[in-house]
Structure formats: C-alpha cells, structure tokens
Design a protein around this motif. Sequence first.
Motif, PDB file in Angstrom:
ATOM      1  N   ILE A  99       0.853  -1.192   0.000  1.00 42.19           N
ATOM      2  CA  ILE A  99       0.000   0.000   0.000  1.00 42.19           C
ATOM      3  C   ILE A  99       0.885   1.237   0.000  1.00 42.19           C
ATOM      4  O   ILE A  99       1.823   1.341   0.785  1.00 42.19           O
ATOM      5  CB  ILE A  99      -0.906   0.051   1.243  1.00 42.19           C
ATOM      6  CG1 ILE A  99      -1.675  -1.252   1.442  1.00 42.19           C
ATOM      7  CG2 ILE A  99      -1.877   1.232   1.148  1.00 42.19           C
ATOM      8  CD1 ILE A  99      -2.411  -1.341   2.774  1.00 42.19           C
ATOM      9  N   VAL A 100       0.568   2.187  -0.883  1.00 41.50           N
ATOM     10  CA  VAL A 100       1.230   3.489  -0.903  1.00 41.50           C
ATOM     11  C   VAL A 100       0.153   4.565  -0.837  1.00 41.50           C
ATOM     12  O   VAL A 100      -0.720   4.623  -1.724  1.00 41.50           O
ATOM     13  CB  VAL A 100       2.096   3.678  -2.159  1.00 41.50           C
ATOM     14  CG1 VAL A 100       2.609   5.114  -2.254  1.00 41.50           C
ATOM     15  CG2 VAL A 100       3.267   2.701  -2.167  1.00 41.50           C
ATOM     16  N   ASP A 101       0.175   5.362   0.215  1.00 38.95           N
ATOM     17  CA  ASP A 101      -0.800   6.451   0.399  1.00 38.95           C
ATOM     18  C   ASP A 101      -2.237   5.968   0.239  1.00 38.95           C
ATOM     19  O   ASP A 101      -3.090   6.649  -0.363  1.00 38.95           O
ATOM     20  CB  ASP A 101      -0.520   7.593  -0.585  1.00 38.95           C
ATOM     21  CG  ASP A 101       0.801   8.295  -0.297  1.00 38.95           C
ATOM     22  OD1 ASP A 101       1.273   8.220   0.853  1.00 38.95           O
ATOM     23  OD2 ASP A 101       1.364   8.911  -1.221  1.00 38.95           O
ATOM     24  N   GLY A 102      -2.511   4.756   0.748  1.00 41.27           N
ATOM     25  CA  GLY A 102      -3.871   4.234   0.743  1.00 41.27           C
ATOM     26  C   GLY A 102      -4.263   3.479  -0.510  1.00 41.27           C
ATOM     27  O   GLY A 102      -5.393   2.970  -0.589  1.00 41.27           O
ATOM     28  N   TRP A 103      -3.354   3.346  -1.478  1.00 40.68           N
ATOM     29  CA  TRP A 103      -3.666   2.654  -2.733  1.00 40.68           C
ATOM     30  C   TRP A 103      -2.859   1.367  -2.839  1.00 40.68           C
ATOM     31  O   TRP A 103      -1.685   1.322  -2.499  1.00 40.68           O
ATOM     32  CB  TRP A 103      -3.421   3.583  -3.921  1.00 40.68           C
ATOM     33  CG  TRP A 103      -4.387   4.722  -3.864  1.00 40.68           C
ATOM     34  CD1 TRP A 103      -4.183   5.949  -3.306  1.00 40.68           C
ATOM     35  CD2 TRP A 103      -5.742   4.713  -4.313  1.00 40.68           C
ATOM     36  NE1 TRP A 103      -5.321   6.703  -3.383  1.00 40.68           N
ATOM     37  CE2 TRP A 103      -6.302   5.972  -4.006  1.00 40.68           C
ATOM     38  CE3 TRP A 103      -6.543   3.763  -4.956  1.00 40.68           C
ATOM     39  CZ2 TRP A 103      -7.618   6.301  -4.303  1.00 40.68           C
ATOM     40  CZ3 TRP A 103      -7.862   4.087  -5.260  1.00 40.68           C
ATOM     41  CH2 TRP A 103      -8.386   5.345  -4.945  1.00 40.68           C
ATOM     42  N   HIS A 104      -3.504   0.332  -3.364  1.00 41.87           N
ATOM     43  CA  HIS A 104      -2.991  -1.032  -3.264  1.00 41.87           C
ATOM     44  C   HIS A 104      -2.386  -1.563  -4.558  1.00 41.87           C
ATOM     45  O   HIS A 104      -2.825  -1.221  -5.663  1.00 41.87           O
ATOM     46  CB  HIS A 104      -4.124  -1.984  -2.854  1.00 41.87           C
ATOM     47  CG  HIS A 104      -4.616  -1.771  -1.461  1.00 41.87           C
ATOM     48  ND1 HIS A 104      -4.455  -2.697  -0.460  1.00 41.87           N
ATOM     49  CD2 HIS A 104      -5.276  -0.726  -0.896  1.00 41.87           C
ATOM     50  CE1 HIS A 104      -4.990  -2.248   0.655  1.00 41.87           C
ATOM     51  NE2 HIS A 104      -5.501  -1.038   0.418  1.00 41.87           N
ATOM     52  N   GLY A 105      -1.408  -2.449  -4.378  1.00 43.39           N
ATOM     53  CA  GLY A 105      -0.885  -3.281  -5.456  1.00 43.39           C
ATOM     54  C   GLY A 105      -0.902  -4.729  -4.996  1.00 43.39           C
ATOM     55  O   GLY A 105      -0.761  -5.009  -3.802  1.00 43.39           O
ATOM     56  N   ASP A 106      -1.057  -5.670  -5.933  1.00 43.28           N
ATOM     57  CA  ASP A 106      -1.188  -7.092  -5.589  1.00 43.28           C
ATOM     58  C   ASP A 106      -0.757  -7.910  -6.798  1.00 43.28           C
ATOM     59  O   ASP A 106      -1.230  -7.677  -7.914  1.00 43.28           O
ATOM     60  CB  ASP A 106      -2.656  -7.373  -5.237  1.00 43.28           C
ATOM     61  CG  ASP A 106      -2.931  -8.806  -4.805  1.00 43.28           C
ATOM     62  OD1 ASP A 106      -1.963  -9.530  -4.469  1.00 43.28           O
ATOM     63  OD2 ASP A 106      -4.116  -9.200  -4.792  1.00 43.28           O
ATOM     64  N   ALA A 107       0.158  -8.856  -6.588  1.00 45.49           N
ATOM     65  CA  ALA A 107       0.613  -9.706  -7.698  1.00 45.49           C
ATOM     66  C   ALA A 107       1.234 -10.984  -7.155  1.00 45.49           C
ATOM     67  O   ALA A 107       1.685 -11.034  -6.011  1.00 45.49           O
ATOM     68  CB  ALA A 107       1.629  -8.961  -8.580  1.00 45.49           C
ATOM     69  N   ALA A 108       1.243 -12.021  -7.994  1.00 42.85           N
ATOM     70  CA  ALA A 108       1.780 -13.328  -7.589  1.00 42.85           C
ATOM     71  C   ALA A 108       2.564 -13.937  -8.746  1.00 42.85           C
ATOM     72  O   ALA A 108       2.327 -13.625  -9.920  1.00 42.85           O
ATOM     73  CB  ALA A 108       0.647 -14.261  -7.168  1.00 42.85           C
ATOM     74  N   TYR A 109       3.483 -14.835  -8.386  1.00 42.50           N
ATOM     75  CA  TYR A 109       4.242 -15.555  -9.400  1.00 42.50           C
ATOM     76  C   TYR A 109       4.570 -16.949  -8.876  1.00 42.50           C
ATOM     77  O   TYR A 109       4.519 -17.211  -7.667  1.00 42.50           O
ATOM     78  CB  TYR A 109       5.533 -14.813  -9.769  1.00 42.50           C
ATOM     79  CG  TYR A 109       6.585 -14.823  -8.675  1.00 42.50           C
ATOM     80  CD1 TYR A 109       7.604 -15.778  -8.663  1.00 42.50           C
ATOM     81  CD2 TYR A 109       6.560 -13.891  -7.637  1.00 42.50           C
ATOM     82  CE1 TYR A 109       8.564 -15.801  -7.664  1.00 42.50           C
ATOM     83  CE2 TYR A 109       7.513 -13.892  -6.638  1.00 42.50           C
ATOM     84  CZ  TYR A 109       8.510 -14.857  -6.646  1.00 42.50           C
ATOM     85  OH  TYR A 109       9.455 -14.877  -5.652  1.00 42.50           O
ATOM     86  N   THR A 110       4.912 -17.841  -9.781  1.00 48.71           N
ATOM     87  CA  THR A 110       5.328 -19.194  -9.435  1.00 48.71           C
ATOM     88  C   THR A 110       6.810 -19.350  -9.739  1.00 48.71           C
ATOM     89  O   THR A 110       7.274 -18.949 -10.811  1.00 48.71           O
ATOM     90  CB  THR A 110       4.515 -20.238 -10.216  1.00 48.71           C
ATOM     91  OG1 THR A 110       3.137 -20.127  -9.846  1.00 48.71           O
ATOM     92  CG2 THR A 110       4.995 -21.649  -9.920  1.00 48.71           C
ATOM     93  N   ALA A 111       7.546 -19.922  -8.790  1.00 52.26           N
ATOM     94  CA  ALA A 111       8.991 -20.116  -8.953  1.00 52.26           C
ATOM     95  C   ALA A 111       9.359 -21.568  -8.729  1.00 52.26           C
ATOM     96  O   ALA A 111       8.680 -22.291  -7.987  1.00 52.26           O
ATOM     97  CB  ALA A 111       9.760 -19.221  -7.975  1.00 52.26           C
ATOM     98  N   PHE A 112      10.454 -21.978  -9.351  1.00 47.85           N
ATOM     99  CA  PHE A 112      10.973 -23.340  -9.203  1.00 47.85           C
ATOM    100  C   PHE A 112      12.178 -23.304  -8.270  1.00 47.85           C
ATOM    101  O   PHE A 112      13.111 -22.533  -8.480  1.00 47.85           O
ATOM    102  CB  PHE A 112      11.369 -23.903 -10.560  1.00 47.85           C
ATOM    103  CG  PHE A 112      10.212 -23.995 -11.513  1.00 47.85           C
ATOM    104  CD1 PHE A 112       9.297 -25.034 -11.412  1.00 47.85           C
ATOM    105  CD2 PHE A 112      10.021 -23.034 -12.486  1.00 47.85           C
ATOM    106  CE1 PHE A 112       8.224 -25.116 -12.271  1.00 47.85           C
ATOM    107  CE2 PHE A 112       8.945 -23.106 -13.360  1.00 47.85           C
ATOM    108  CZ  PHE A 112       8.043 -24.152 -13.245  1.00 47.85           C
ATOM    109  N   VAL A 113      12.133 -24.128  -7.239  1.00 52.42           N
ATOM    110  CA  VAL A 113      13.208 -24.160  -6.249  1.00 52.42           C
ATOM    111  C   VAL A 113      14.258 -25.177  -6.689  1.00 52.42           C
ATOM    112  O   VAL A 113      13.949 -26.360  -6.881  1.00 52.42           O
ATOM    113  CB  VAL A 113      12.661 -24.531  -4.854  1.00 52.42           C
ATOM    114  CG1 VAL A 113      13.795 -24.550  -3.828  1.00 52.42           C
ATOM    115  CG2 VAL A 113      11.567 -23.558  -4.433  1.00 52.42           C
ATOM    116  N   GLY A 114      15.479 -24.729  -6.871  1.00 48.92           N
ATOM    117  CA  GLY A 114      16.539 -25.642  -7.281  1.00 48.92           C
ATOM    118  C   GLY A 114      16.364 -26.122  -8.707  1.00 48.92           C
ATOM    119  O   GLY A 114      15.989 -25.362  -9.597  1.00 48.92           O
ATOM    120  N   THR A 115      16.591 -27.432  -8.914  1.00 51.34           N
ATOM    121  CA  THR A 115      16.566 -28.000 -10.261  1.00 51.34           C
ATOM    122  C   THR A 115      15.786 -29.311 -10.263  1.00 51.34           C
ATOM    123  O   THR A 115      15.259 -29.747  -9.250  1.00 51.34           O
ATOM    124  CB  THR A 115      18.004 -28.271 -10.738  1.00 51.34           C
ATOM    125  OG1 THR A 115      18.631 -29.180  -9.815  1.00 51.34           O
ATOM    126  CG2 THR A 115      18.818 -26.984 -10.802  1.00 51.34           C
TER     127      THR A 115
END
Length: 278
Positions: A99-115
């Motif tokens: 939140i910045v000055d009352g306004w929102h951001g929201d996001a997601a991602y998928t990651a691979f751990v190791g190999t």
Amino acid sequence: MVQIKTPEQIAKMREAGLVVAAIHAATREAAVPGATTRDLDMVARKVIADAGAKSNFLGYGGFPATICTSVNEVVVHGIPDDKTVLKDGDVISIDAGAIVDGWHGDAAYTAFVGTGHAPELIELSRVTEESMWAGIAAMKLGNRLVDISKAIEGYIRRQPRPATGKYGIIEDYGGHGIGSEMHMDPHLLNYVSRKRGKGIKLVPGVCLAIEPMVSLGTAQTEVLADDWTVITTDGTWSSHWEHSIALTEEGPIVLTSPDCGKARLAAYGVTPAPDPLG
C-alpha cells in the motif's frame, strides 16, 4: 459498485505496484533450497519497509504474514513459517502486496526451487502465466469482464493436455477489483460461467487483479484447519500468477510489472499506456 480511478490515483497504484515488483524480485532470489518460507516473508518485510510502504496482507482478516507462500499442492494463501523448508524440486507460488498512500498493489508468481523439475510442472507454470497475459490483453475498452474470463480459459483449454490428463482451473478463487482496498468488486472468474453473465463493461479507470490458478488435476480445493491454506483436493501441484492492471483511455497499464507489461503484451498486439510515473 465498481470503483473508477482517476489518473492521479492510478499513479499511486503504480507506486504500490513497483513495490510489489521489488518484493517479487527479492523473494525470487531468496527462494532457494534450505530457505524457510518465513525467511521469504522477512525479505518481503524489508522491501516494504525500505520503500516506506505498508503491507496489505499482514493483518488482513487476521492473516499473520506479509506474503502468501504456497508450496506444491498448496494453491493459495499458504502461511510462511519456520517449519516449511524449501527443497530442491519444490514449486512455490508467492503472492505479495503493498500500500502506498492508501492505494494497493497485488501480484503473484510461481517459482521453481533448485533443479530437476518435471516437464509437466514447468509447462503448468508457463500455461498459467500465459493465460494471465491472454486475460490482460483482453482488458480493452468496450470489452466486458467475461471477455477476460474467456481469454484465460480459452488459452488453457487450447494447450496440449498434461500427462496427468487435464488442467484444473481452480473454481473457488479468482481475480478481483483493486484500488483503495485490496479486494473489491468485481469478482473475476478464470472461466466462463453462464450464471455470471457478461459482467461489467470495461471503461477507463477500472482496475483489476487478474490471477489464474491452475492445477495438474482437479479444479476443486479445500481449506486446511488454519482457515487460510488452500490445497487441491486430489493433492496435485498447482501454479498461481497475478498482476494488477489499470485500464486507461490509452490502454492497459500492468501496474505490478516493471515495464508496464510492454514486452509480454507485444505478442498480443497490445501496447500499454505510458507509465504514469514517467
């Protein structure tokens, strides 16, 4: 009621979105074998503090952490802790907000751990992410909400089936409006439902979080005893991708992408509106 944002408000949401992008970059680097999900949460907390922003996850409905860390069969809302140690071969989806000055951001991602990840897991993440971009590309002036749902589902259904037999488009969770609150109207399905109709008309000032969640099996989920952690009912692994987008007179702005979505939307013939922060 759907909240319509002014250009000035969208600029504030872009500031919040860039904090979220920084959280993603930092947690992606930290998501290595041996790290705990609590470690990742602490990384996110530092990014937010350094930016002078606030967390919109911490305390939300009682949620006890700054990010959601969803590992393997966990679809969404996984709670960071000291017990969950990332292992080589794990898949983790990290959902973050600011939140910045009352306004929102929201996001997601998928990651691979190791190999050593199975090809179907790599393809699952690719399909889920690309379906998100297909949905973002459908966020055009004059379109309806259902056009985004149709683009997401259509992309997924056109892909070759995985070895498990099908992709499950999670039914109980979807995208949402975002602005002065993290979750606002309208709710956005990642598939087409006749019961929901066409939905709102997409006009300048509409801001949405577009977030497909897809599994290698069922579309059904259940919530664990902590009242947060959502898993697939058949134990199949899943992927979650999300961006926050504002629609303007000049087109969409992917608020949580460093380049406003320019590189990925080019494949769809879509040019984002100029960055409101220059």
